[in-house]
Design a protein around this motif. Structure first.
Motif: not given
Length: 346
Positions: A101-126
């Motif tokens: 049903l794509g659930i794991s892929t959706g969760a992976a996308f959400g987590a990957s988005l956080v990693i990219v935002l952190q790379i671009f300097g957005l301060s988020l507690p991992a």
């Protein structure tokens, strides 16, 4: 009779799981005798300092390094096992799991988005943001899948699977775009997507335990209805079961379980596929027994796989890669058997 049947299967499985936990804690670069492991764990449980004659380094390694990872493996495997059993029961398809049903892929996308935002300097507690974004990604994926399948008012298995395949393909492309944006630091996303329990901590265990308990109890509570639903929607409706409501509730609960597991370990495939299907051949299709057994068996399977990659192999292989290498051939065999012998074992 059912209670005695459950006990006959559950007790040996629980004993095997406890022994596997203790044995896994002894293995690693620093060998710790199994007797010392039990002493260290008992001291940790009663919040007392370990005996003075024990090596303090061994106590720290077992209590603060190995045990969080070991327990995370058990709980993540249990979550994936139960969610896989529920997805297979809902979709009446032994090839179904959270990836269908794509659930794991959706969760992976959400987590990957956080990693990219952190790379671009957005301060988020991992430690907080990755679980939250993975949870939101998985839940949003389920919402889109349900929306796409809503044209079929009965939320049939075919509609849900087709919607899941479509959404999963889109999200896979989106994850590829995030990898492109990550540029030189793409390894952070790739390593996380391959699955690993190396970063598990006691804070993760605090999230996983209540989620595992609540999700498994909800699935067990509706297990009788799932058994009836296996006879077909028309028969289930005639017996007073609201199949659309049941599917929505259990899909939501299973999605939350999968999203939390992915947020802690990354993508670990095939556990939710292999465990319920294997157990169905051993104990039968009764979900009242299958669901609790799926939790303990999933935990045991993932613990064994993580122990192999952590303490036995010369180089630590991402656990998602190991489970895929083991589960891929199983999936192929299962798929060919379905083609030769008919639709399913339900």
């Amino acid at each position: 009779m059912l209670i005695a049947h459950r006990i006959a299967f559950l007790i040996p499985l629980v004993v095997a799981l406890v022994f596997a936990i203790a044995l896994s804690a002894t293995l690693g670069y620093l060998h710790v005798p199994i007797a010392d492991v039990f002493v260290i764990l008992w001291s940790k449980l009663i919040s007392q300092a370990p005996p003075a004659d024990l090596d303090p380094v061994a106590s720290t390694v077992v209590a603060d390094v190995r045990m969080p990872r070991i327990l995370a493996a058990v709980l993540v495997g249990g979550l994936l096992g139960v969610s896989g059993a529920v997805f297979q029961a809902i979709l009446l398809n032994p090839l179904a799991d959270s990836y269908t049903l794509g659930i794991s892929t959706g969760a992976a996308f959400g987590a990957s988005l956080v990693i990219v935002l952190q790379i671009f300097g957005l301060s988020l507690p991992a430690g907080i943001s990755i679980p939250i974004f993975a949870f939101v990604g998985g839940a949003a994926t389920l919402a889109v899948v349900l929306f796409l399948a809503a044209g079929d008012r009965s939320l049939s298995s075919t509609s849900l699977i087709l919607a899941g395949v479509i959404v999963s393909a889109i999200l896979s492309a989106a994850i590829g775009f995030l990898k492109f944006l990550a540029d030189e630091q793409v390894g952070l996303i790739i390593f996380w997507l391959m699955g690993s329990l190396a970063g598990a901590a006691w804070s993760n265990i605090g999230l996983l335990i209540p989620a595992s308990l609540a999700g498994t109890l909800v699935a067990i509570y509706f297990s009788r209805d799932l058994n009836i639903m296996a006879t077909g929607d028309r028969a289930a409706t005639s017996l007073g079961i609201n199949t659309v409501r049941l599917r929505t509730i259990l899909l939501t609960v299973s999605t939350l379980m999968t999203a939390l597991a992915v947020s802690v370990s990354g993508i670990i495939g095939f556990v939710g596929l292999i465990v319920p299907h294997m157990l169905r051949h051993i104990v039968g299709p009764d979900n009242r027994l299958l669901i609790p057994l799926s939790f303990f068996t999933g935990g045991l399977l993932l613990l064994i796989a993580d122990t192999i990659t952590r303490a036995i192999l010369p180089v630590e292989v991402p656990i998602g890669v190991l489970t895929a290498l083991l589960g891929g051939p199983f999936f192929c065999i299962l798929f060919k058997r379905r083609q030769q012998h008919g639709k399913s074992d339900f």
